[in-house]
Design an enzyme around this catalytic site. Structure first.
Site, PDB file in Angstrom:
ATOM      1  N   GLY A 165       2.230   7.539  -4.989  1.00  0.00           N
ATOM      2  CA  GLY A 165       3.653   7.288  -5.169  1.00  0.00           C
ATOM      3  C   GLY A 165       4.451   7.757  -3.977  1.00  0.00           C
ATOM      4  N   GLY A 166       5.713   7.398  -3.967  1.00  0.00           N
ATOM      5  CA  GLY A 166       6.618   7.782  -2.887  1.00  0.00           C
ATOM      6  C   GLY A 166       8.037   7.503  -3.294  1.00  0.00           C
ATOM      7  N   GLY A 167       8.888   7.350  -2.283  1.00  0.00           N
ATOM      8  CA  GLY A 167      10.298   7.147  -2.566  1.00  0.00           C
ATOM      9  C   GLY A 167      10.603   5.845  -3.263  1.00  0.00           C
ATOM     10  N   PHE A 168       9.702   4.854  -3.137  1.00  0.00           N
ATOM     11  CA  PHE A 168       9.945   3.563  -3.757  1.00  0.00           C
ATOM     12  C   PHE A 168       9.416   3.495  -5.184  1.00  0.00           C
ATOM     13  CE2 PHE A 168       9.710   2.277   0.829  1.00  0.00           C
ATOM     14  CZ  PHE A 168      11.060   1.979   0.957  1.00  0.00           C
ATOM     15  N   GLY A 169       8.609   4.470  -5.598  1.00  0.00           N
ATOM     16  CA  GLY A 169       8.082   4.458  -6.953  1.00  0.00           C
ATOM     17  C   GLY A 169       6.605   4.818  -6.988  1.00  0.00           C
ATOM     18  N   SER A 170       6.019   4.712  -8.169  1.00  0.00           N
ATOM     19  CA  SER A 170       4.620   5.072  -8.383  1.00  0.00           C
ATOM     20  C   SER A 170       3.755   3.819  -8.488  1.00  0.00           C
ATOM     21  CB  SER A 170       4.481   5.896  -9.669  1.00  0.00           C
ATOM     22  OG  SER A 170       5.192   7.118  -9.553  1.00  0.00           O
ATOM     23  N   VAL A 171       2.478   3.974  -8.080  1.00  0.00           N
ATOM     24  CA  VAL A 171       1.537   2.857  -8.061  1.00  0.00           C
ATOM     25  C   VAL A 171       0.390   3.155  -9.023  1.00  0.00           C
ATOM     26  CG1 VAL A 171       0.068   1.393  -6.627  1.00  0.00           C
ATOM     27  CG2 VAL A 171       2.118   2.430  -5.654  1.00  0.00           C
ATOM     28  N   ASP A 226       9.164   2.395   6.977  1.00  0.00           N
ATOM     29  CA  ASP A 226       8.395   3.571   6.538  1.00  0.00           C
ATOM     30  C   ASP A 226       6.920   3.432   6.935  1.00  0.00           C
ATOM     31  OD1 ASP A 226       8.096   6.072   5.450  1.00  0.00           O
ATOM     32  OD2 ASP A 226       7.934   5.384   3.393  1.00  0.00           O
ATOM     33  N   LYS A 281       3.167  -1.523  -8.807  1.00  0.00           N
ATOM     34  CA  LYS A 281       4.159  -0.542  -8.353  1.00  0.00           C
ATOM     35  C   LYS A 281       5.392  -0.621  -9.246  1.00  0.00           C
ATOM     36  CE  LYS A 281       4.978   0.204  -3.949  1.00  0.00           C
ATOM     37  NZ  LYS A 281       4.863   1.658  -3.779  1.00  0.00           N
TER      38      LYS A 281
END
Length: 831
Positions: free
Chosen positions: A517-523, A639, A544
Site C-alpha cells: 500500500g501507499g498514498g494511493f491506497g492498498s493493494v 512517484d 487497488k
C-alpha cells in the site's frame, strides 16, 4: 517513416573497386558515371544517386554515409537541375578556370552541359587552375584545393549546406561575401530541389537563428546564444551529444557542432515538416532515431498543410483535407509535400449579385486560422452566417457569443489546426463554405436542402422508428444480461471491464491477502474466474482500493480511467478494469508474481544480476518515455521509486501506478505526502512548491538508477570496509555524490553492489552513473528527456561527466564536507 524518407536514397551501384577507392578528382582524372569517391577512413562517399522511390530517371551529385545500410544523403550539388542519365556524366576539374563542375545530359539537352559548378570567384582562382584537385574528407566535407598549394582550400561543401548539417559543418553568415550558409528542406521525398522551409541566422546581426517559410514568414526562433546553448534548447541536448559552438569574427558568424564520441553517427536535418531534427544512428536497431526537434509542436510550422489543409498533431500524417475537400495534388501528398493544400470537390456557386445556394459545414474544435476579419454588425450566429454567405469572397465564419463575436475569412485559409477536448486547449467551431452539391455529397442539407430533408424523414420515419424501438429493446436486454461484465466502448477505444463490488470482494476473499500500500491506497491479491467458451479459467489480478480521491465524481473517474485503459506498453502494468461507486473506487491490474523491485534490492534475499539490473534500467526508461512522449497527452507518473516498479516472471520491469496523479488530481502544494511523491525521490522544484513537469519523473528515475547500481537506498551509510576506506565506520554520505566521485577517479567497480562480486560491465556501470547524474540536475533544463535517457542507456549516444547538482552538496555530512569537496571539484572540472 515519411519524415525520414526525404533523405533516403537509392545509390547507383559501384562495381569496380579501384575507381571507387579513388581519393581525388582532377582535370586529367574526372569521376565518371557510376564511379564514386570514398573518404580515407571509409565514412563518406561521393557520387551520383537517384532518390528512393523515384523512377530512376533523375540523378544528382551527392554525399552520403558509406557504411550505413539505409542510404542517407547529407549534401546535394545539382539540387534543382538533375541529370537524365549517368553513363556520359562526369565530375571534373575544369582545366580552364579550375572550377569543380558536374557535366551531363538533362531533359532539356541530350548533349552534356554543365549543371553544377563550384563557381569560384576571380579572387579565389589559383595560379595553376589545371592542377586543382577535389576530395571527400572523413567529416563529409567535399573540398577543392589549390593545385599549387594543397593547404589552400578554394571551395568546400561545408560553405554550401543543403538540408543536412553533419558534425563539424556549419551554418551562419559569411560577412565578407554576404552569403548565408543556411539549411533548406527538400521539395518532397523524391526531389532534393529547395523546398519551402529555410533556416538561417538573423539578418539583423544577432546570434539568433530563424526558421522561415518561403524565406518570408518566420515561424520559430532559436533564442539568442547564451554562451553554451541557444535559449530555446536544452542543456542536456548539448552536453549529452554535441559540443555546440557559436563564433563571431570579422569574417563570419556561424554555428557548428562537434560530437563527443566519434563513434556516434548523427545529423541535423531540416525536413519536410519544417522542423529541424537531430537524428542518431542506433546500430542495435539499424535505424535513425530522433533525438531532438524544433519547433517541438509540428503544427507550429507555418502553412505546413497549405491552403485549406488541416494540421492534426495526433494523426499518422500531419496534414489532411477537411470534409468536402481533396488535395490539390494527390501525388505531392504521397511524397510528403503538403504545401499545395486542398481544393473543394465541388465549386462554389456564388454570383456577383450575391445569389447563392452555398451553405456551411461546421468543423468542430479547431484552432482558428490566420488573417481573420471581425464583423461588429453581426450580433448573432444567424447574422454572422448571412454576412459571410452574401459575400462571394467569404470562405468561412466563426461566431462566439462569449465576446468574440463574428469573424469571417476571405481568400485562402491557412494554418487550420485540429484540437482535442482532452488536450486542455479549447478550440472553436469554424463554419467552412461549401457548395450545395458538396454538402449533399456529405449527407448535409444546404440552403435549399432543408425541405428535401423533411420529405425524406416522412418517407423513412416510420420504418426507422420501428427499427430504433427494436434496437433499444435489444440493448436493454443485453445490458441486463451482461451488466456485470460490460465493457467500455468510448470514443478512445478502451476495453476495460467494469466489475461489481461483489466480483472484487469474492476474488480477493474479502480483501484478505494484502500485497502492499501507499498514498494511493492498498493493494490486494485476487483471482477472477473467467468463462471462455466451454472452458472456465482463472486470472490472477491485483486490486487497488483507491483513497484520497476527494469529491471526484463517477463520470469524471470513468473518463480518466478510460484514458488510462488505452495505454499499452510492455514496460507498464496493464490496467484490466475498475469498479466505481459514489463511496468507493477500485482498479484491477494484471498480477506481477515477483512483486516490486525494492524487495530484491533491499530485502536481503537473492539480488538481481547486473544484466537483470541494466535491463530493468532500460525497461523503466522506455516505459517512462512512452508515458511522456508516446501517449496523446503527456502523463507524469509523480512517484517513481522501486516500490512502484514491478517485475514479471522474466524479471522484466513494469511501471505501476502510472496515471494515478491524473486520477486523483495533481496538487502542487508544498505538502509532501506520499500521494504527491516520496521524499528522497522528489525533484528540487517540487520540494520548493513550484509546478512540475515530466522532468520531475526524470529526477526520480535518476535516484532509482543509483539504487539499482548500488543495491542500497541512496541515503545508506558506507562503512570503512564496504566502500569509503579511509572514513570511519560511522561516516555517512549521500550515495549519488560519492558514486560520481568514484567514477571520475576510475573506480567503477567500487560503485556497484558488493553482492554482484564484480560481475558487472564497467562501461555500463559508468554509463548508468553518468546518466543518473544528468537526471538529478537542479535545473529542469539541464536534465535530459526520458527519450534521450533511453538512447543514452542503449549506447546510441556518448554520455559525458555532468556537474554535481548544488542541491546535493548539503546532503554530505558536515564533518566530512572537506573530504567530499575534492570529488565535487573533480566532477565539476571534468565538465
Amino acid at each position: 517513416m515519411s519524415l525520414i524518407m526525404a533523405t533516403f536514397v537509392t545509390l547507383a551501384s559501384c562495381f569496380t573497386p579501384a575507381p571507387c577507392a579513388a581519393a581525388t578528382v582532377s582535370a586529367p582524372r574526372p569521376l565518371r558515371g557510376n564511379y564514386t569517391l570514398i573518404s580515407a577512413q571509409g565514412k563518406f562517399e561521393l557520387g551520383l544517386f537517384s532518390p528512393a522511390g523515384s523512377l530512376g530517371d533523375r540523378f544528382y551529385l551527392g554525399i552520403w554515409y558509406k557504411n550505413i545500410p539505409v542510404q542517407t544523403v547529407v549534401w546535394v550539388g545539382n539540387r534543382a537541375t538533375p541529370l537524365s542519365a549517368v553513363a556520359s556524366a562526369e565530375l571534373r576539374v575544369s582545366a580552364a578556370d579550375g572550377n569543380l563542375e558536374l557535366v551531363g545530359p538533362t531533359r532539356a539537352s541530350a548533349l552534356p552541359v554543365v549543371v553544377w559548378s563550384s563557381n569560384l570567384s576571380s579572387s579565389s582562382m589559383s595560379s595553376s587552375p589545371g592542377r586543382n584537385t577535389a576530395d571527400i574528407r572523413d567529416n563529409g566535407n567535399l573540398v577543392l584545393v589549390d593545385g599549387g598549394n594543397s593547404s589552400n582550400v578554394l571551395w568546400q561543401s561545408f560553405d554550401h549546406p543543403t538540408d543536412t548539417l553533419v558534425p563539424e559543418a556549419w551554418v551562419g553568415e559569411n560577412k565578407l561575401t554576404g552569403e548565408y550558409q543556411a539549411l533548406t528542406s527538400w521539395r518532397n521525398a523524391q526531389d532534393p530541389a529547395p523546398g519551402m522551409f529555410y533556416d538561417t541566422v538573423d539578418p539583423n546581426g544577432t546570434s539568433e537563428f530563424f526558421f522561415m517559410w518561403n524565406k518570408s514568414r518566420m515561424y520559430f526562433r532559436s533564442g539568442i546564444w547564451t554562451g553554451r546553448i541557444f535559449a530555446t534548447a536544452t542543456e542536456a541536448t548539448r552536453t549529452m551529444l554535441y559540443n555546440t559552438t557559436y563564433v563571431e569574427t570579422p569574417a563570419y558568424r556561424r554555428l557548428t557542432n562537434v560530437v563527443y564520441d566519434n563513434a556516434t553517427i548523427t545529423r541535423i536535418v531540416l525536413d519536410l515538416t519544417g522542423q529541424v531534427k537531430v537524428y542518431v544512428w542506433v546500430r542495435a536497431r539499424q535505424s535513425w532515431q530522433p533525438f531532438w526537434t524544433a519547433p517541438a509542436v509540428q503544427c507550429d510550422v507555418y502553412k505546413l498543410c497549405g491552403a485549406f489543409g488541416v494540421c492534426d498533431q495526433r494523426s499518422q500524417l500531419p496534414c489532411r483535407c477537411p470534409p468536402g475537400f481533396a488535395p490539390v495534388s494527390e501525388e505531392d501528398w504521397t511524397l510528403s509535400d503538403w504545401s499545395g493544400g486542398c481544393r473543394r470537390r465541388s465549386r462554389l456557386t456564388c454570383t456577383h449579385n450575391g445569389s447563392t445556394t452555398d451553405g456551411f459545414l461546421a468543423l468542430p474544435d479547431v484552432k482558428l486560422p490566420d488573417d481573420s476579419h471581425a464583423v461588429g454588425a453581426a450580433k448573432s450566429k444567424a447574422e454572422c452566417e448571412s454576412t459571410c454567405q452574401n459575400n462571394c469572397s467569404c470562405q468561412a465564419y466563426a461566431f462566439s457569443a462569449g465576446g468574440g463575436g463574428c469573424t469571417v475569412w476571405h481568400g485562402e485559409i491557412r494554418n487550420l489546426e485540429q484540437l482535442y477536448a482532452d488536450s486542455g486547449v479549447s478550440g472553436s467551431d469554424l463554419h467552412l463554405r461549401l457548395s450545395e452539391a458538396g454538402l449533399q455529397d456529405l449527407g448535409v442539407s444546404g440552403t435549399n436542402g432543408k425541405k428535401r430533408g423533411r420529405t425524406l424523414w416522412l418517407v423513412l420515419g416510420i420504418p426507422l422508428a420501428g427499427v430504433a424501438a427494436f434496437g433499444v429493446s435489444v440493448i436493454l436486454a443485453w445490458r441486463i444480461l451482461h451488466a456485470r461484465r460490460r465493457r467500455l466502448a468510448n470514443e478512445k477505444g478502451s476495453s476495460l471491464v467494469v466489475y461489481s463490488y461483489g466480483d472484487l470482494r469474492a476474488a480477493t476473499k474479502n480483501f484478505s491477502e494484502w500485497l502492499g500500500g501507499g498514498g494511493f491506497g492498498s493493494v490486494y491479491r485476487g483471482v477472477l474466474k473467467q468463462q471462455k467458451g466451454d472452458n472456465r479459467t482463472q486470472l490472477q489480478v491485483a486490486v487497488k482500493k483507491l483513497e484520497s480521491l476527494g469529491q471526484q465524481g463517477d463520470k469524471q473517474f470513468r473518463t480518466e480511467v478510460s484514458t488510462l485503459g488505452c495505454i499499452q506498453h510492455v514496460n507498464l502494468v496493464r490496467l484490466l478494469g475498475f469498479y466505481s461507486s459514489d463511496v468507493e473506487k477500485m482498479l484491477v491490474y494484471e498480477y506481477m508474481p515477483r512483486g516490486s523491485l525494492d524487495r530484491y534490492l533491499f530485502g536481503g534475499g537473492a539480488s538481481p544480476s547486473w544484466r537483470e539490473r541494466y535491463n530493468i534500467m532500460v525497461g523503466v526508461a522506455r516505459g517512462l518515455a512512452y508515458l511522456h512522449h508516446g501517449c496523446h497527452d503527456c502523463i507524469i507518473h509523480c512517484d517513481i521509486k522501486p516500490e512502484n516498479i514491478l517485475l514479471d516472471e522474466d524479471m522484466s520491469p513494469r511501471i505501476a501506478d502510472f496515471g494515478m496523479a491524473k486520477l486523483v488530481g495533481r496538487d502542487y502544494s508544498r505538502a509532501l505526502t506520499t500521494m504527491r511523491g516520496t521524499i528522497g525521490y522528489l525533484a528540487p522544484e517540487w520540494i520548493s512548491g513550484q509546478p512540475i513537469s515530466a522532468k520531475a519523473d526524470v529526477y526520480s528515475f535518476g535516484m532509482v538508477l543509483f539504487e539499482l547500481i548500488s543495491g542500497r537506498r541512496n541515503s545508506d551509510g558506507y562503512s570503512e570496509v564496504e566502500a569509503i576506506g579511509s572514513w570511519s565506520s560511522d561516516s555517512w554520505t549521500f550515495f549519488p555524490v560519492w558514486a560520481a566521485g568514484k567514477v571520475v577517479e576510475g573506480e567503477v567497480a567500487a560503485v556497484a553492489d558488493p553482492r554482484l562480486r564484480g560481475n558487472v560491465r564497467p562501461e555500463e556501470v559508468e554509463r548508468a552513473c553518468w546518466v543518473a547524474c544528468w537526471c538529478i540536475q537542479d535545473q529542469e533544463a539541464q536534465r535530459p528527456t526520458m527519450a534521450q535517457v533511453v538512447q543514452a542507456l542503449e549506447g546510441a549516444v556518448q554520455v559525458n561527466a555532468p556537474p554535481v547538482p548544488r542541491a546535493l552538496q548539503h546532503l554530505v555530512h558536515p564533518a566530512r564536507l572537506h573530504q567530499s569537496s575534492y570529488t565535487l571539484t573533480k566532477i565539476t572540472h571534468s565538465d
